[in-house]
Design a protein around this motif. Structure first.
Motif, PDB file in Angstrom:
ATOM      1  N   GLY A  54     -29.212  27.561  -8.453  1.00 57.18           N
ATOM      2  CA  GLY A  54     -29.940  26.303  -8.544  1.00 57.18           C
ATOM      3  C   GLY A  54     -30.550  26.027  -9.902  1.00 57.18           C
ATOM      4  N   LEU A  55     -30.445  26.961 -10.818  1.00 56.08           N
ATOM      5  CA  LEU A  55     -31.005  26.748 -12.146  1.00 56.08           C
ATOM      6  C   LEU A  55     -30.183  25.711 -12.897  1.00 56.08           C
ATOM      7  N   ILE A  56     -30.833  25.005 -13.788  1.00 54.73           N
ATOM      8  CA  ILE A  56     -30.167  23.950 -14.545  1.00 54.73           C
ATOM      9  C   ILE A  56     -29.473  24.507 -15.785  1.00 54.73           C
ATOM     10  N   ASP A  57     -30.090  25.466 -16.434  1.00 53.19           N
ATOM     11  CA  ASP A  57     -29.601  26.009 -17.697  1.00 53.19           C
ATOM     12  C   ASP A  57     -28.438  26.975 -17.454  1.00 53.19           C
ATOM     13  N   ASN A  58     -27.224  26.536 -17.776  1.00 53.45           N
ATOM     14  CA  ASN A  58     -26.043  27.373 -17.549  1.00 53.45           C
ATOM     15  C   ASN A  58     -26.048  28.627 -18.405  1.00 53.45           C
ATOM     16  N   ARG A  59     -26.656  28.557 -19.572  1.00 52.00           N
ATOM     17  CA  ARG A  59     -26.751  29.735 -20.423  1.00 52.00           C
ATOM     18  C   ARG A  59     -27.552  30.822 -19.711  1.00 52.00           C
ATOM     19  N   ALA A  60     -28.708  30.439 -19.184  1.00 52.58           N
ATOM     20  CA  ALA A  60     -29.561  31.395 -18.460  1.00 52.58           C
ATOM     21  C   ALA A  60     -28.837  31.920 -17.225  1.00 52.58           C
ATOM     22  N   LYS A  61     -28.122  31.033 -16.529  1.00 51.78           N
ATOM     23  CA  LYS A  61     -27.397  31.460 -15.336  1.00 51.78           C
ATOM     24  C   LYS A  61     -26.378  32.540 -15.676  1.00 51.78           C
ATOM     25  N   CYS A  62     -25.613  32.338 -16.733  1.00 51.30           N
ATOM     26  CA  CYS A  62     -24.591  33.323 -17.116  1.00 51.30           C
ATOM     27  C   CYS A  62     -25.220  34.684 -17.400  1.00 51.30           C
ATOM     28  N   LEU A  63     -26.298  34.684 -18.166  1.00 53.75           N
ATOM     29  CA  LEU A  63     -26.941  35.956 -18.515  1.00 53.75           C
ATOM     30  C   LEU A  63     -27.556  36.628 -17.294  1.00 53.75           C
ATOM     31  N   LEU A  64     -28.118  35.831 -16.392  1.00 51.12           N
ATOM     32  CA  LEU A  64     -28.689  36.400 -15.168  1.00 51.12           C
ATOM     33  C   LEU A  64     -27.602  36.939 -14.243  1.00 51.12           C
ATOM     34  N   TYR A  65     -26.458  36.274 -14.196  1.00 50.13           N
ATOM     35  CA  TYR A  65     -25.360  36.783 -13.368  1.00 50.13           C
ATOM     36  C   TYR A  65     -24.937  38.178 -13.826  1.00 50.13           C
ATOM     37  N   VAL A  66     -24.902  38.406 -15.129  1.00 50.88           N
ATOM     38  CA  VAL A  66     -24.538  39.730 -15.635  1.00 50.88           C
ATOM     39  C   VAL A  66     -25.574  40.758 -15.178  1.00 50.88           C
ATOM     40  N   LYS A  67     -26.846  40.382 -15.212  1.00 48.61           N
ATOM     41  CA  LYS A  67     -27.902  41.300 -14.763  1.00 48.61           C
ATOM     42  C   LYS A  67     -27.797  41.575 -13.264  1.00 48.61           C
ATOM     43  N   ILE A  68     -27.459  40.550 -12.502  1.00 53.39           N
ATOM     44  CA  ILE A  68     -27.298  40.735 -11.054  1.00 53.39           C
ATOM     45  C   ILE A  68     -26.131  41.682 -10.775  1.00 53.39           C
ATOM     46  N   ILE A  69     -25.047  41.510 -11.505  1.00 48.95           N
ATOM     47  CA  ILE A  69     -23.906  42.422 -11.344  1.00 48.95           C
ATOM     48  C   ILE A  69     -24.336  43.847 -11.648  1.00 48.95           C
ATOM     49  N   SER A  70     -25.148  44.018 -12.675  1.00 48.61           N
ATOM     50  CA  SER A  70     -25.658  45.354 -13.023  1.00 48.61           C
ATOM     51  C   SER A  70     -26.477  45.937 -11.872  1.00 48.61           C
ATOM     52  N   ILE A  71     -27.337  45.124 -11.280  1.00 48.73           N
ATOM     53  CA  ILE A  71     -28.166  45.575 -10.154  1.00 48.73           C
ATOM     54  C   ILE A  71     -27.278  45.972  -8.975  1.00 48.73           C
ATOM     55  N   LEU A  72     -26.301  45.134  -8.675  1.00 50.36           N
ATOM     56  CA  LEU A  72     -25.400  45.421  -7.558  1.00 50.36           C
ATOM     57  C   LEU A  72     -24.574  46.680  -7.817  1.00 50.36           C
ATOM     58  N   GLU A  73     -24.140  46.867  -9.050  1.00 49.83           N
ATOM     59  CA  GLU A  73     -23.389  48.083  -9.393  1.00 49.83           C
ATOM     60  C   GLU A  73     -24.238  49.333  -9.164  1.00 49.83           C
ATOM     61  N   LYS A  74     -25.507  49.272  -9.588  1.00 49.91           N
ATOM     62  CA  LYS A  74     -26.399  50.429  -9.414  1.00 49.91           C
ATOM     63  C   LYS A  74     -26.571  50.777  -7.945  1.00 49.91           C
ATOM     64  N   ASN A  75     -26.490  49.764  -7.090  1.00 45.85           N
ATOM     65  CA  ASN A  75     -26.645  49.966  -5.653  1.00 45.85           C
ATOM     66  C   ASN A  75     -25.310  50.066  -4.938  1.00 45.85           C
ATOM     67  N   GLU A  76     -24.251  50.167  -5.730  1.00 49.12           N
ATOM     68  CA  GLU A  76     -22.894  50.299  -5.194  1.00 49.12           C
ATOM     69  C   GLU A  76     -22.573  49.200  -4.185  1.00 49.12           C
ATOM     70  N   GLN A  77     -22.931  47.979  -4.540  1.00 47.26           N
ATOM     71  CA  GLN A  77     -22.668  46.815  -3.697  1.00 47.26           C
ATOM     72  C   GLN A  77     -21.576  45.964  -4.343  1.00 47.26           C
ATOM     73  N   ASP A  78     -20.914  45.181  -3.517  1.00 43.05           N
ATOM     74  CA  ASP A  78     -19.850  44.306  -3.994  1.00 43.05           C
ATOM     75  C   ASP A  78     -20.448  43.179  -4.843  1.00 43.05           C
ATOM     76  N   SER A  79     -19.870  42.968  -6.004  1.00 44.12           N
ATOM     77  CA  SER A  79     -20.373  41.924  -6.897  1.00 44.12           C
ATOM     78  C   SER A  79     -19.315  40.861  -7.180  1.00 44.12           C
ATOM     79  N   SER A  80     -18.255  40.827  -6.399  1.00 49.58           N
ATOM     80  CA  SER A  80     -17.153  39.902  -6.664  1.00 49.58           C
ATOM     81  C   SER A  80     -17.596  38.435  -6.596  1.00 49.58           C
ATOM     82  N   LEU A  81     -18.506  38.106  -5.684  1.00 51.75           N
ATOM     83  CA  LEU A  81     -18.996  36.732  -5.585  1.00 51.75           C
ATOM     84  C   LEU A  81     -19.754  36.336  -6.854  1.00 51.75           C
ATOM     85  N   ILE A  82     -20.543  37.253  -7.388  1.00 49.64           N
ATOM     86  CA  ILE A  82     -21.304  36.970  -8.608  1.00 49.64           C
ATOM     87  C   ILE A  82     -20.351  36.849  -9.798  1.00 49.64           C
TER      88      ILE A  82
END
Length: 187
Positions: free
Chosen positions: A62-90
């Motif tokens: 829901g964020l407007i800034d696509n730049r921020a969204k892209c960088l946050l998606y990478v961080k979310i993928i990192s979090i999911l990887e640490k928890n051995e969760q699927d990150s394909s949707l992200i």
């Protein structure tokens, strides 16, 4: 509130804070802070605590800034990887947001930043693909403004041209050639 030990953070209170924020820029900052805090958890703290905050991952959409969204998606993928969760949707959300960005020097710089951040992930695919995409963007012949300095200078030239032309309008001292020249400069 997020600086305290993560297991002391009450999600209901966090929800109340977020839901009471009306300003979209401040919401973006708050969501970014939550995700940044989760990414900084060490492996001892991880123990799936981050997954309790999973609903905040969806709020990035829901964020407007696509730049921020892209960088946050990478961080979310990192979090999911640490928890051995699927990150394909992200992954899909990241690529979709990346593709929506306008071709510009800013997209190229963001591509390099995403690649750098993604290089720390277990799966280096994002880093490689976004880096290659940024390089392809840079090589496009229609991207004349290839650096932030060039872009800033071009913006200043347009601003000065508009100011000069407005002076000609006030004095009624312009011709059709002046208008054509300004159109050529801007386009």
């Amino acid at each position: 509130y997020l600086k305290q030990n993560i297991d002391k953070v009450d999600i209901e209170i966090l929800d109340k804070f977020l839901n009471n924020i009306i300003d979209l820029d401040i919401q973006e900052i708050a969501i970014s802070e939550i995700i940044n805090r989760l990414e900084r958890l060490d492996n001892n703290e991880q123990n799936n605590i981050a997954l309790q905050f999973h609903k905040y991952f969806d709020r990035v959409d829901g964020l407007i800034d696509n730049r921020a969204k892209c960088l946050l998606y990478v961080k979310i993928i990192s979090i999911l990887e640490k928890n051995e969760q699927d990150s394909s949707l992200i992954y899909k959300r990241l690529y979709k947001t990346w593709d929506e960005l306008e071709n510009s020097v800013h997209k190229i710089e963001l591509g390099y930043e995403i690649s750098y951040n993604a290089a720390f992930l277990k799966d280096k695919t994002i880093a490689n693909e976004i880096l290659l995409s940024a390089k392809r963007e840079k090589d496009k012949p229609d991207l004349l403004l290839d650096s932030p300095n060039t872009l800033a200078i071009f913006d200043l030239i347009i601003e000065i041209t508009i100011r000069l032309f407005s002076g000609l309008i006030i004095k009624n001292a312009y011709t059709d050639t002046d208008i054509d020249n300004i159109d050529k400069i801007i386009n």
